[in-house]
Each structure stands twice: as C-alpha cells, then as structure tokens.
Scaffold this motif. Structure first.
Motif, mmCIF file in Angstrom:
data_model
loop_
_atom_site.group_PDB
_atom_site.id
_atom_site.type_symbol
_atom_site.label_atom_id
_atom_site.label_comp_id
_atom_site.label_asym_id
_atom_site.label_seq_id
_atom_site.Cartn_x
_atom_site.Cartn_y
_atom_site.Cartn_z
ATOM 1 N N VAL A 226 0.833 -0.954 -0.015
ATOM 2 C CA VAL A 226 0.150 -0.011 0.245
ATOM 3 C C VAL A 226 1.005 1.074 -0.032
ATOM 4 C CG1 VAL A 226 -1.705 1.300 1.404
ATOM 5 C CG2 VAL A 226 -1.902 -1.141 1.009
ATOM 6 N N VAL A 227 1.803 1.279 0.721
ATOM 7 C CA VAL A 227 2.782 2.456 0.906
ATOM 8 C C VAL A 227 3.402 2.619 -0.472
ATOM 9 C CG1 VAL A 227 4.893 3.398 2.040
ATOM 10 C CG2 VAL A 227 3.137 2.401 3.303
ATOM 11 N N ARG B 146 4.253 5.700 -5.519
ATOM 12 C CA ARG B 146 3.974 5.801 -6.922
ATOM 13 C C ARG B 146 3.138 6.705 -7.368
ATOM 14 N NH1 ARG B 146 4.474 0.128 -6.694
ATOM 15 N NH2 ARG B 146 2.531 0.030 -7.246
ATOM 16 N N ALA B 147 1.889 6.825 -6.707
ATOM 17 C CA ALA B 147 0.693 7.752 -7.174
ATOM 18 C C ALA B 147 1.317 9.105 -7.075
ATOM 19 C CB ALA B 147 -0.433 7.544 -6.623
ATOM 20 N N ALA C 102 5.826 9.109 -18.552
ATOM 21 C CA ALA C 102 4.705 10.044 -18.804
ATOM 22 C C ALA C 102 4.025 10.620 -17.399
ATOM 23 C CB ALA C 102 3.720 9.683 -19.583
ATOM 24 N N TRP C 103 4.361 9.637 -16.244
ATOM 25 C CA TRP C 103 3.760 9.970 -15.224
ATOM 26 C C TRP C 103 4.789 10.235 -14.073
ATOM 27 C CZ3 TRP C 103 -0.446 11.126 -13.303
ATOM 28 C CH2 TRP C 103 -0.966 10.830 -11.770
ATOM 29 N N ILE D 185 1.880 15.138 -7.274
ATOM 30 C CA ILE D 185 2.490 16.261 -6.633
ATOM 31 C C ILE D 185 2.983 17.183 -7.811
ATOM 32 C CG2 ILE D 185 4.439 17.221 -5.107
ATOM 33 C CD1 ILE D 185 3.854 14.897 -3.196
ATOM 34 N N GLU D 186 3.739 16.606 -8.415
ATOM 35 C CA GLU D 186 4.053 17.351 -9.582
ATOM 36 C C GLU D 186 2.878 17.881 -10.727
ATOM 37 O OE1 GLU D 186 7.175 19.062 -11.971
ATOM 38 O OE2 GLU D 186 7.425 18.003 -10.322
#
Length: 70
Positions: free
Chosen positions: A33-34, A39-40, A49-50, A54-55
């Motif tokens: 989960v962490v 990654r998200a 591309a991701w 935050i960015e």
C-alpha cells in the motif's frame, strides 16, 4: 503429566507460528500500500509520462496563477 506438557508446547508453537505468518502478511500488505501511494504521489520510475500527483498539481497551480485564476 508429560503428555500434557507436550500438548501445551505443540499448541504454543502453532499459535506462535500462526502469529508470525499473520504479522508477516500484514507487514507485506502495508508495504504494498505504501509503495502504491508513493508511486501515485511521486511518480513511477518506469513510466516517463507519469511524474506523480504532486508534480502535476504544482504544474496546474503554476498555469492557473499565470492565467490569473489563483
């Protein structure tokens, strides 16, 4: 008395092993989960591309400021 002691030791060993497996499973689930949240939020190394939320939010805020919406 000796048979009872062997039974108690066997049950205690089974309980201890079950607790250890349960703890390891919970720790691994927490780790997954962490990693997913990292990654998200911060981006995926293998996907150019991701860059992460935050960015993306930073870029959107900059554009909104330039347009005078913020």
């Amino acid at each position: 008395m000796d048979v009872l002691l062997q039974y108690v030791i066997a049950v205690a060993a089974a309980v201890t092993a079950t607790a250890a497996v349960g703890t390891a499973t919970a720790a691994y689930a927490t780790y997954r989960v962490v990693r997913r949240h990292e990654r998200a939020l911060f981006g995926e190394e293998a996907i150019d591309a991701w860059d992460g939320l935050i960015e993306m939010v930073g870029e959107h805020r900059a554009v909104l400021r330039q347009k005078g919406y913020l």
